[in-house]
Design a protein around this motif. Structure first.
Motif, PDB file in Angstrom:
ATOM      1  N   PHE A   1      16.222  56.979 -26.235  1.00 25.94           N
ATOM      2  CA  PHE A   1      16.034  55.538 -26.377  1.00 25.94           C
ATOM      3  C   PHE A   1      16.973  54.966 -27.442  1.00 25.94           C
ATOM      4  O   PHE A   1      17.588  53.908 -27.246  1.00 25.94           O
ATOM      5  CB  PHE A   1      14.576  55.230 -26.719  1.00 25.94           C
ATOM      6  CG  PHE A   1      13.700  54.995 -25.522  1.00 25.94           C
ATOM      7  CD1 PHE A   1      13.486  53.717 -25.048  1.00 25.94           C
ATOM      8  CD2 PHE A   1      13.103  56.052 -24.865  1.00 25.94           C
ATOM      9  CE1 PHE A   1      12.695  53.501 -23.939  1.00 25.94           C
ATOM     10  CE2 PHE A   1      12.308  55.848 -23.762  1.00 25.94           C
ATOM     11  CZ  PHE A   1      12.096  54.563 -23.289  1.00 25.94           C
ATOM     12  N   PHE A   2      17.077  55.649 -28.571  1.00 21.40           N
ATOM     13  CA  PHE A   2      17.944  55.145 -29.644  1.00 21.40           C
ATOM     14  C   PHE A   2      19.416  55.170 -29.242  1.00 21.40           C
ATOM     15  O   PHE A   2      20.157  54.221 -29.518  1.00 21.40           O
ATOM     16  CB  PHE A   2      17.723  55.954 -30.928  1.00 21.40           C
ATOM     17  CG  PHE A   2      16.426  55.643 -31.621  1.00 21.40           C
ATOM     18  CD1 PHE A   2      16.147  54.345 -32.041  1.00 21.40           C
ATOM     19  CD2 PHE A   2      15.477  56.636 -31.848  1.00 21.40           C
ATOM     20  CE1 PHE A   2      14.960  54.053 -32.684  1.00 21.40           C
ATOM     21  CE2 PHE A   2      14.279  56.340 -32.485  1.00 21.40           C
ATOM     22  CZ  PHE A   2      14.010  55.045 -32.904  1.00 21.40           C
ATOM     23  N   CYS A   3      19.853  56.225 -28.555  1.00 21.67           N
ATOM     24  CA  CYS A   3      21.257  56.305 -28.131  1.00 21.67           C
ATOM     25  C   CYS A   3      21.583  55.240 -27.089  1.00 21.67           C
ATOM     26  O   CYS A   3      22.631  54.586 -27.160  1.00 21.67           O
ATOM     27  CB  CYS A   3      21.553  57.703 -27.573  1.00 21.67           C
ATOM     28  SG  CYS A   3      21.554  59.014 -28.824  1.00 21.67           S
ATOM     29  N   LEU A   4      20.667  55.053 -26.107  1.00 21.26           N
ATOM     30  CA  LEU A   4      20.888  54.000 -25.116  1.00 21.26           C
ATOM     31  C   LEU A   4      20.918  52.627 -25.774  1.00 21.26           C
ATOM     32  O   LEU A   4      21.749  51.780 -25.433  1.00 21.26           O
ATOM     33  CB  LEU A   4      19.795  54.048 -24.047  1.00 21.26           C
ATOM     34  CG  LEU A   4      19.904  55.117 -22.966  1.00 21.26           C
ATOM     35  CD1 LEU A   4      18.713  55.060 -22.034  1.00 21.26           C
ATOM     36  CD2 LEU A   4      21.194  54.929 -22.167  1.00 21.26           C
ATOM     37  N   GLY A   5      19.995  52.402 -26.707  1.00 25.66           N
ATOM     38  CA  GLY A   5      19.958  51.105 -27.375  1.00 25.66           C
ATOM     39  C   GLY A   5      21.222  50.819 -28.148  1.00 25.66           C
ATOM     40  O   GLY A   5      21.791  49.723 -28.055  1.00 25.66           O
ATOM     41  N   VAL A   6      21.707  51.798 -28.921  1.00 27.53           N
ATOM     42  CA  VAL A   6      22.936  51.603 -29.696  1.00 27.53           C
ATOM     43  C   VAL A   6      24.124  51.381 -28.766  1.00 27.53           C
ATOM     44  O   VAL A   6      24.984  50.510 -29.014  1.00 27.53           O
ATOM     45  CB  VAL A   6      23.174  52.805 -30.623  1.00 27.53           C
ATOM     46  CG1 VAL A   6      24.558  52.721 -31.272  1.00 27.53           C
ATOM     47  CG2 VAL A   6      22.093  52.883 -31.694  1.00 27.53           C
ATOM     48  N   ALA A   7      24.196  52.134 -27.652  1.00 27.80           N
ATOM     49  CA  ALA A   7      25.320  51.993 -26.725  1.00 27.80           C
ATOM     50  C   ALA A   7      25.325  50.606 -26.075  1.00 27.80           C
ATOM     51  O   ALA A   7      26.374  49.950 -25.975  1.00 27.80           O
ATOM     52  CB  ALA A   7      25.256  53.081 -25.657  1.00 27.80           C
ATOM     53  N   PHE A   8      24.152  50.141 -25.630  1.00 31.20           N
ATOM     54  CA  PHE A   8      24.086  48.835 -24.972  1.00 31.20           C
ATOM     55  C   PHE A   8      24.339  47.699 -25.967  1.00 31.20           C
ATOM     56  O   PHE A   8      24.965  46.693 -25.610  1.00 31.20           O
ATOM     57  CB  PHE A   8      22.737  48.653 -24.300  1.00 31.20           C
ATOM     58  CG  PHE A   8      22.663  49.264 -22.933  1.00 31.20           C
ATOM     59  CD1 PHE A   8      23.238  48.633 -21.846  1.00 31.20           C
ATOM     60  CD2 PHE A   8      22.024  50.474 -22.734  1.00 31.20           C
ATOM     61  CE1 PHE A   8      23.182  49.195 -20.586  1.00 31.20           C
ATOM     62  CE2 PHE A   8      21.962  51.048 -21.472  1.00 31.20           C
ATOM     63  CZ  PHE A   8      22.542  50.401 -20.393  1.00 31.20           C
TER      64      PHE A   8
ATOM     65  N   LEU B   1      31.289  42.554 -25.238  1.00 32.42           N
ATOM     66  CA  LEU B   1      31.368  41.559 -24.169  1.00 32.42           C
ATOM     67  C   LEU B   1      31.175  40.145 -24.706  1.00 32.42           C
ATOM     68  O   LEU B   1      31.843  39.198 -24.274  1.00 32.42           O
ATOM     69  CB  LEU B   1      30.325  41.868 -23.100  1.00 32.42           C
ATOM     70  CG  LEU B   1      30.538  43.132 -22.263  1.00 32.42           C
ATOM     71  CD1 LEU B   1      29.333  43.396 -21.383  1.00 32.42           C
ATOM     72  CD2 LEU B   1      31.795  43.011 -21.417  1.00 32.42           C
ATOM     73  N   HIS B   2      30.241  39.993 -25.649  1.00 35.93           N
ATOM     74  CA  HIS B   2      29.950  38.657 -26.184  1.00 35.93           C
ATOM     75  C   HIS B   2      31.145  38.101 -26.960  1.00 35.93           C
ATOM     76  O   HIS B   2      31.544  36.943 -26.752  1.00 35.93           O
ATOM     77  CB  HIS B   2      28.718  38.728 -27.080  1.00 35.93           C
ATOM     78  CG  HIS B   2      28.348  37.413 -27.696  1.00 35.93           C
ATOM     79  ND1 HIS B   2      27.794  36.382 -26.969  1.00 35.93           N
ATOM     80  CD2 HIS B   2      28.472  36.960 -28.975  1.00 35.93           C
ATOM     81  CE1 HIS B   2      27.590  35.349 -27.782  1.00 35.93           C
ATOM     82  NE2 HIS B   2      27.984  35.672 -28.995  1.00 35.93           N
TER      83      HIS B   2
ATOM     84  N   LYS C   1      35.165  33.570 -18.589  1.00 34.94           N
ATOM     85  CA  LYS C   1      34.091  33.372 -19.567  1.00 34.94           C
ATOM     86  C   LYS C   1      32.746  33.646 -18.903  1.00 34.94           C
ATOM     87  O   LYS C   1      32.410  33.060 -17.881  1.00 34.94           O
ATOM     88  CB  LYS C   1      34.148  31.941 -20.102  1.00 34.94           C
ATOM     89  CG  LYS C   1      33.360  31.721 -21.384  1.00 34.94           C
ATOM     90  CD  LYS C   1      33.556  30.314 -21.889  1.00 34.94           C
ATOM     91  CE  LYS C   1      32.935  30.117 -23.265  1.00 34.94           C
ATOM     92  NZ  LYS C   1      33.625  30.887 -24.308  1.00 34.94           N
ATOM     93  N   ASN C   2      31.975  34.548 -19.527  1.00 31.54           N
ATOM     94  CA  ASN C   2      30.669  34.914 -18.980  1.00 31.54           C
ATOM     95  C   ASN C   2      29.770  35.399 -20.120  1.00 31.54           C
ATOM     96  O   ASN C   2      29.597  36.602 -20.330  1.00 31.54           O
ATOM     97  CB  ASN C   2      30.811  35.997 -17.904  1.00 31.54           C
ATOM     98  CG  ASN C   2      29.481  36.320 -17.240  1.00 31.54           C
ATOM     99  OD1 ASN C   2      28.496  35.603 -17.414  1.00 31.54           O
ATOM    100  ND2 ASN C   2      29.434  37.396 -16.483  1.00 31.54           N
ATOM    101  N   PRO C   3      29.181  34.484 -20.900  1.00 35.56           N
ATOM    102  CA  PRO C   3      28.325  34.909 -22.023  1.00 35.56           C
ATOM    103  C   PRO C   3      27.043  35.588 -21.575  1.00 35.56           C
ATOM    104  O   PRO C   3      26.444  36.354 -22.330  1.00 35.56           O
ATOM    105  CB  PRO C   3      28.033  33.591 -22.756  1.00 35.56           C
ATOM    106  CG  PRO C   3      28.214  32.524 -21.728  1.00 35.56           C
ATOM    107  CD  PRO C   3      29.303  33.016 -20.817  1.00 35.56           C
TER     108      PRO C   3
ATOM    109  N   GLY D   1      27.094  39.587 -21.777  1.00 38.25           N
ATOM    110  CA  GLY D   1      26.950  40.148 -23.122  1.00 38.25           C
ATOM    111  C   GLY D   1      25.542  39.983 -23.652  1.00 38.25           C
ATOM    112  O   GLY D   1      24.995  40.906 -24.285  1.00 38.25           O
ATOM    113  N   ILE D   2      24.926  38.824 -23.403  1.00 44.60           N
ATOM    114  CA  ILE D   2      23.555  38.599 -23.870  1.00 44.60           C
ATOM    115  C   ILE D   2      22.593  39.557 -23.183  1.00 44.60           C
ATOM    116  O   ILE D   2      21.655  40.087 -23.807  1.00 44.60           O
ATOM    117  CB  ILE D   2      23.154  37.133 -23.622  1.00 44.60           C
ATOM    118  CG1 ILE D   2      24.003  36.201 -24.495  1.00 44.60           C
ATOM    119  CG2 ILE D   2      21.679  36.913 -23.893  1.00 44.60           C
ATOM    120  CD1 ILE D   2      23.795  34.734 -24.214  1.00 44.60           C
TER     121      ILE D   2
END
Length: 353
Positions: free
Chosen positions: A46-53, A60-61, A317-319, A322-323
């Motif tokens: 969970f922590f690795c996926l969260g940091v990666a995303f 992206l943002h 442009k596609n915010p 990233g969000i």
């Protein structure tokens, strides 16, 4: 002897049928692996996926934030410079009208710069509208020109003559045109070349759309016996008189329009700015956009815009993208902390067991 004879005459069981092959696959003896979920394996995931995303979302943002865009509404409401043309478009037989928009760029738009047109309250995703086309006709089959499919109604025939291209999508082709000029301080101006090459998908231009075989070298003769759509001012073989490789069904403006949009507000690529003195983009300064106002939108309460936009490695442009990654990554990290707190709180129960 009698007992032996009786046993030999007793019925034998029938041979086994539909027996699967004796292999590791059919007998379900292949090696298998099943994860054992524990705090030591789930929490790091969970922590690795969260940091990666979160990292990807931040990239992206900020990449989307660096893209520069300028939107110009030319629907013709509220007494704007195109209001006269908008009022003319409401008539039964509107005549071509020209209007002009002047704008300034406070910052330079580095190349590549794309010019889009945007329509709103326009439902290209309507089922009856989206299927009103003949893909066999658009692929250049000569017999399909004379026999358009039923889905093209009511734009299948006109006075008994088949329409090419048939259908509602082709009949509603966007036909506003734009010319862009850079205004110098001394009052002179320079035209900004708009490059329309390569604005459609490669698969559409090279695979899906084809012209019929020319007759005696003439594309007009290939379309002989067909009529242009009712809303068109020119036949399909005259869509681009200056470039014979960009006319007919392979005209890129036409191909871009025929790829219907999924949402009622959409933008389509009109051209790129990458030629001549403007190959490095649009410099800071004043500009004039000359518009040939042909396409009516007030009748269905729609609007029209032109959009100048730069690009990045992620496209336009596609915010939202990233969000989305930031929210998903944050949820993964929060869930990981909640599970970690629960694991610490109830760890002594597992040790007692």
């Amino acid at each position: 002897m009698a007992a032996a004879a009786a046993s030999s005459s007793s019925p034998q069981p029938p041979p086994a049928q539909h027996r699967p092959d004796y292999t590791a696959f059919t007998q379900q003896r292949l090696p298998a692996w099943q994860p054992l979920l524990s705090a030591g394996t789930v929490l790091p995931l969970f922590f690795c996926l969260g940091v990666a995303f979160v990292a990807l979302g931040l990239g992206l943002h900020f990449s989307s934030a660096t893209i520069r865009e300028l939107e110009l509404d030319y629907t013709g409401l509220d007494g704007s410079s195109c209001a006269h043309c908008a009022n003319l478009s409401l008539r039964a037989n509107p005549t071509p009208c020209a209007c002009q928009l002047r704008f300034s760029l406070a910052q330079a738009f580095p190349a590549p710069v794309c010019l889009y047109y945007q329509l709103s309250n326009y439902y290209q995703n309507n089922r009856r509208y989206s299927v009103s086309r003949d893909d066999q006709e658009l692929s250049g089959l000569s017999w399909a020109l004379r026999e358009p499919v039923e889905e093209c109604k009511p734009y299948q025939y006109t006075k008994g003559t088949p329409i090419a291209p048939c259908g509602s999508v082709a009949n509603s082709l966007f036909n506003d045109t734009f010319e862009l000029y850079y205004l110098f301080s001394n009052g002179s101006r320079a035209q900004v070349p708009l490059d329309k090459r390569g604005i459609s998908w490669w698969t559409d231009t090279n695979i899906k759309f084809r012209n019929p075989e020319p007759v005696n070298g003439s594309l007009a003769l290939a379309f002989k016996g067909t009529a242009q759509p009712p809303n068109w001012h020119v036949p399909v073989y005259d869509l681009d008189k200056s470039n014979p490789n960009n006319t007919g069904f392979v005209n890129e403006d036409f191909i871009v329009w025929m790829r219907t949009a999924a949402l009622p507000t959409f933008r389509k690529l009109y051209s790129r700015i990458r030629l001549g003195n403007f190959s490095m983009g649009l410099p800071q300064g004043n500009y004039s956009l000359n518009i040939t106002y042909n396409y009516p939108v007030l009748s269905f309460h729609g609007s029209k815009k032109v959009i100048f936009s730069t690009l990045s490695w992620m496209g336009g442009k596609n915010p939202f993208l990233g969000i989305t990654f930031l929210v998903f990554g944050s949820l993964c990290i929060i869930t990981g902390f909640v599970m970690l707190a629960a694991h610490i709180k109830y760890q002594h129960l597992n040790e007692a067991d």
